[in-house]
Design a protein around this motif. Structure first.
Motif, short mmCIF file in Angstrom:
data_model
loop_
_atom_site.label_atom_id
_atom_site.label_comp_id
_atom_site.label_asym_id
_atom_site.label_seq_id
_atom_site.Cartn_x
_atom_site.Cartn_y
_atom_site.Cartn_z
N THR A 1 0.80 -1.22 0.00
CA THR A 1 0.00 0.00 0.00
C THR A 1 0.83 1.27 0.00
O THR A 1 0.29 2.35 -0.19
CB THR A 1 -0.95 0.02 1.22
OG1 THR A 1 -0.23 -0.42 2.35
CG2 THR A 1 -2.14 -0.88 1.01
N GLY A 2 2.11 1.17 0.25
CA GLY A 2 2.93 2.38 0.19
C GLY A 2 4.12 2.33 1.11
O GLY A 2 4.40 1.31 1.74
N SER A 3 4.82 3.46 1.21
CA SER A 3 6.02 3.52 2.05
C SER A 3 5.67 3.34 3.51
O SER A 3 4.57 3.68 3.94
CB SER A 3 6.71 4.87 1.88
OG SER A 3 7.15 4.99 0.57
N LEU A 4 6.64 2.80 4.24
CA LEU A 4 6.39 2.52 5.64
C LEU A 4 7.64 2.90 6.42
O LEU A 4 8.75 2.53 6.05
CB LEU A 4 6.10 1.02 5.81
CG LEU A 4 6.00 0.48 7.23
CD1 LEU A 4 4.67 0.86 7.85
CD2 LEU A 4 6.12 -1.04 7.21
N GLY A 5 7.45 3.67 7.48
CA GLY A 5 8.58 4.00 8.34
C GLY A 5 8.26 3.50 9.73
O GLY A 5 7.15 3.68 10.23
N VAL A 6 9.21 2.81 10.34
CA VAL A 6 8.95 2.24 11.66
C VAL A 6 9.92 2.85 12.67
O VAL A 6 11.14 2.76 12.51
CB VAL A 6 9.10 0.71 11.65
CG1 VAL A 6 8.93 0.14 13.05
CG2 VAL A 6 8.08 0.08 10.71
N LEU A 7 9.36 3.51 13.69
CA LEU A 7 10.17 4.08 14.78
C LEU A 7 10.14 3.15 15.97
O LEU A 7 9.44 2.13 15.96
CB LEU A 7 9.62 5.45 15.16
CG LEU A 7 9.72 6.54 14.09
CD1 LEU A 7 8.92 7.75 14.52
CD2 LEU A 7 11.15 6.92 13.84
N ALA A 8 10.85 3.52 17.01
CA ALA A 8 10.88 2.70 18.22
C ALA A 8 9.49 2.62 18.84
O ALA A 8 8.64 3.49 18.62
CB ALA A 8 11.86 3.29 19.22
N ASN A 9 9.26 1.58 19.62
CA ASN A 9 7.99 1.35 20.33
C ASN A 9 6.78 1.25 19.41
O ASN A 9 5.70 1.71 19.73
CB ASN A 9 7.75 2.45 21.37
CG ASN A 9 8.87 2.48 22.39
OD1 ASN A 9 9.26 1.42 22.91
ND2 ASN A 9 9.44 3.64 22.61
N HIS A 10 6.98 0.70 18.27
CA HIS A 10 5.88 0.49 17.33
C HIS A 10 5.01 -0.66 17.84
O HIS A 10 5.48 -1.56 18.53
CB HIS A 10 6.47 0.14 15.97
CG HIS A 10 5.49 0.29 14.84
ND1 HIS A 10 4.51 -0.63 14.59
CD2 HIS A 10 5.34 1.27 13.90
CE1 HIS A 10 3.81 -0.23 13.54
NE2 HIS A 10 4.29 0.91 13.11
N ALA A 11 3.73 -0.61 17.50
CA ALA A 11 2.82 -1.71 17.87
C ALA A 11 3.23 -2.97 17.10
O ALA A 11 3.87 -2.87 16.05
CB ALA A 11 1.40 -1.33 17.50
N PRO A 12 2.90 -4.15 17.63
CA PRO A 12 3.23 -5.38 16.91
C PRO A 12 2.71 -5.32 15.48
O PRO A 12 1.56 -4.97 15.25
CB PRO A 12 2.52 -6.47 17.70
CG PRO A 12 2.36 -5.92 19.06
CD PRO A 12 2.21 -4.44 18.91
N LEU A 13 3.60 -5.65 14.55
CA LEU A 13 3.25 -5.47 13.14
C LEU A 13 3.78 -6.64 12.32
O LEU A 13 4.87 -7.15 12.57
CB LEU A 13 3.90 -4.17 12.62
CG LEU A 13 3.93 -3.95 11.11
CD1 LEU A 13 2.55 -3.56 10.61
CD2 LEU A 13 4.94 -2.89 10.73
N MET A 14 2.96 -7.05 11.39
CA MET A 14 3.41 -8.05 10.42
C MET A 14 3.08 -7.49 9.05
O MET A 14 1.91 -7.28 8.74
CB MET A 14 2.68 -9.36 10.65
CG MET A 14 3.07 -10.43 9.70
SD MET A 14 4.12 -11.64 10.47
CE MET A 14 2.97 -12.50 11.50
N ALA A 15 4.11 -7.21 8.27
CA ALA A 15 3.86 -6.58 6.99
C ALA A 15 4.55 -7.34 5.87
O ALA A 15 5.61 -7.95 6.07
CB ALA A 15 4.34 -5.13 7.00
N MET A 16 3.91 -7.30 4.71
CA MET A 16 4.48 -7.95 3.54
C MET A 16 5.17 -6.85 2.73
O MET A 16 4.57 -5.82 2.47
CB MET A 16 3.33 -8.55 2.74
CG MET A 16 3.70 -9.58 1.78
SD MET A 16 2.24 -10.57 1.43
CE MET A 16 1.62 -9.71 0.02
#
Lengths: 309, 144
Positions: free
Chosen positions: B31-46
């Motif tokens: 779906t688009g760009s993704l940036g992950v910072l500290a303390n992110h919620a549990p995530l599973m991404a393709m």
């Protein structure tokens, strides 16, 4: 009878062969070590993918339609994927795969099934073609150092054939790497994908148990609400299927490469030993020749001296 | 103020290519760009093929940030307990990208797509291959 000079030149050519085989053994040993390291390097990745699959399966509401896991109702055509090397001089490494493939093909034909050939490695491709078989999918030119992209290509071709109904089952035949000295031929069913079906079945089994014990707080909902899935877990699961095939094929390619180098190492070592024996024999032969020539000369000198006196 | 960092690991079939602390991970999903910072919620991404950027420090100022860049193939990102795991098919350093090989693969994939039957698995696969090659070529172009 060969002259002393002939024998001498044969000895030097055998010595050259011995040098070459020694170099080849050393090269194979170095490559074997690298191939072993790569088998090790794949492990964490494979484990991570398996673990992720389990988590994803727990999150899906219903397992989507996964054509690569489904058995075809009627198995008419079976694909045989032979994993061989590009080069020979490795003892029985290539021939034992081709032999196993032919035996399996004969069995399948006896059951009234058609065989579709797939092969990786120049040796496998050419010996199948030599026997007059049509190789549907042929990959070669990388077996010294297979890359994951090679596994992806093979997996893509084979999976496409399965999904599009060109074959009803795919079996893979490769040299399993046990140790530098032993390689054993393995025959596994590649498609339908059993390894992943097993992971799914395990996860489903857990869900059923929970459903039976308590209905309100199922572990599955729990998981789903906590995690963000991008996209939906069903879609992720669909993408994970080809990964399993790619990993399985990549592992087979790596093991085959390690086995090839192992086999070449032992083949080259015994070639060196044979060359050594040959040199001993030839040296003996040469000494005998020289002795005979000297004797001859002495007899001539003596005969000449007697004639003068 | 510097952003807080968290541990990240990048795994490929060829082994681990990165392990260490990062402030931000920048990648791409369907779906688009993704940036992950500290303390992110549990995530599973393709993940889709793109340029993967691991910001090791100074991520609030993109001009002077210390960034590890990779050409990243398809894969997955998993974030749990404030640590990230990237499971990707390829992660090449930008200078490891083999442009001529990619171009010939792209050409081959385009031809394959033309010959593929409508709606077949073959067609689907060729499209993915084209996407991968195009994404990698775009990265190589920027870097030079």
């Amino acid at each position: 009878m060969a002259s002393q000079k002939d024998v001498k030149s044969r000895i030097s050519s055998v010595k050259n062969i011995q040098k070459i085989t020694r170099a080849m053994e050393m090269v194979a040993a170095a490559r074997l070590r690298r191939a072993e390291q790569r088998i090790e390097a794949l492990r964490p990745y494979a484990r991570a993918v398996r673990r992720m699959t389990r988590r994803t399966v727990e999150a899906v509401e219903s397992i989507p339609n996964l054509p690569l896991l489904e058995e075809h109702d009627e198995v008419k055509r079976v694909g045989l994927l032979l994993i061989t090397g590009d080069r020979g001089l490795a003892g029985a490494f290539n021939s034992q795969i081709v032999r196993a493939g032919n035996r399996r093909a004969a069995e399948l034909k006896a059951e009234g099934k058609e065989v579709v050939w797939y092969a990786s490695g120049k040796r496998g491709v050419s010996s199948l073609e030599f026997r007059g078989f049509d190789v549907a999918v042929a990959h070669q030119g990388f077996t010294d150092r297979p890359a994951f992209a090679n596994a992806r290509d093979i997996a893509g071709d084979v999976a496409t054939q399965y999904v599009d109904g060109k074959v009803d089952r795919v079996e893979i035949i490769f040299n399993h790497y046990e140790s530098p000295l032993t390689q054993t031929v393995r025959e596994n069913v590649l498609l339908p994908l059993q390894e992943m079906a097993q992971v799914l079945a395990e996860a489903e089994g857990e869900v059923d148990e929970e459903d039976a014990s308590d209905h309100d707080g199922s572990e599955v909902d729990h998981h789903r609400s906590l995690w963000i899935y991008e996209p939906e877990p069903e879609e992720i699961l669909q993408r994970l299927v080809p990964d399993f095939i790619e990993i399985t094929i990549f592992r087979a390619l790596l093991e085959s490469t390690a086995s090839e180098h192992g086999a070449r190492m032992s083949a080259m070592r015994s070639a060196q030993e044979n060359a050594g024996e040959m040199i001993d024999d030839l040296t003996l032969e040469m000494n005998r020749q020289r002795q005979a020539e000297i004797t001859q000369e002495i007899m001539e000198v003596v005969a000449g001296a007697e004639g003068l006196s | 103020m510097a952003r807080s960092s968290y541990p990240a690991e990048v795994l490929t079939p060829e082994g681990q290519v990165y392990q260490g602390e990062v402030e931000m991970i920048s990648t791409r999903t369907a779906t688009g760009s993704l940036g992950v910072l500290a303390n992110h919620a549990p995530l599973m991404a393709m993940l889709e093929p793109t340029e993967l950027k691991l910001y090791k420090s100074g991520s609030e100022n993109p001009g002077s940030a210390e960034v590890d860049r990779f050409a990243q193939g398809e894969g997955y990102l998993q974030v749990v307990d404030n640590s990230a795991l990237l499971i990707v098919e390829d992660a090449l350093r930008v200078d490891e990208i083999d442009r001529p090989a990619l171009e010939s693969r792209l050409e081959e994939a385009r031809q394959g797509l033309e010959n593929a039957e409508e709606g077949s698995e073959e067609q689907d696969r060729r499209r993915r291959e084209i996407k991968r090659a195009e994404a990698f070529l775009a990265i190589g172009g920027e870097g030079s």
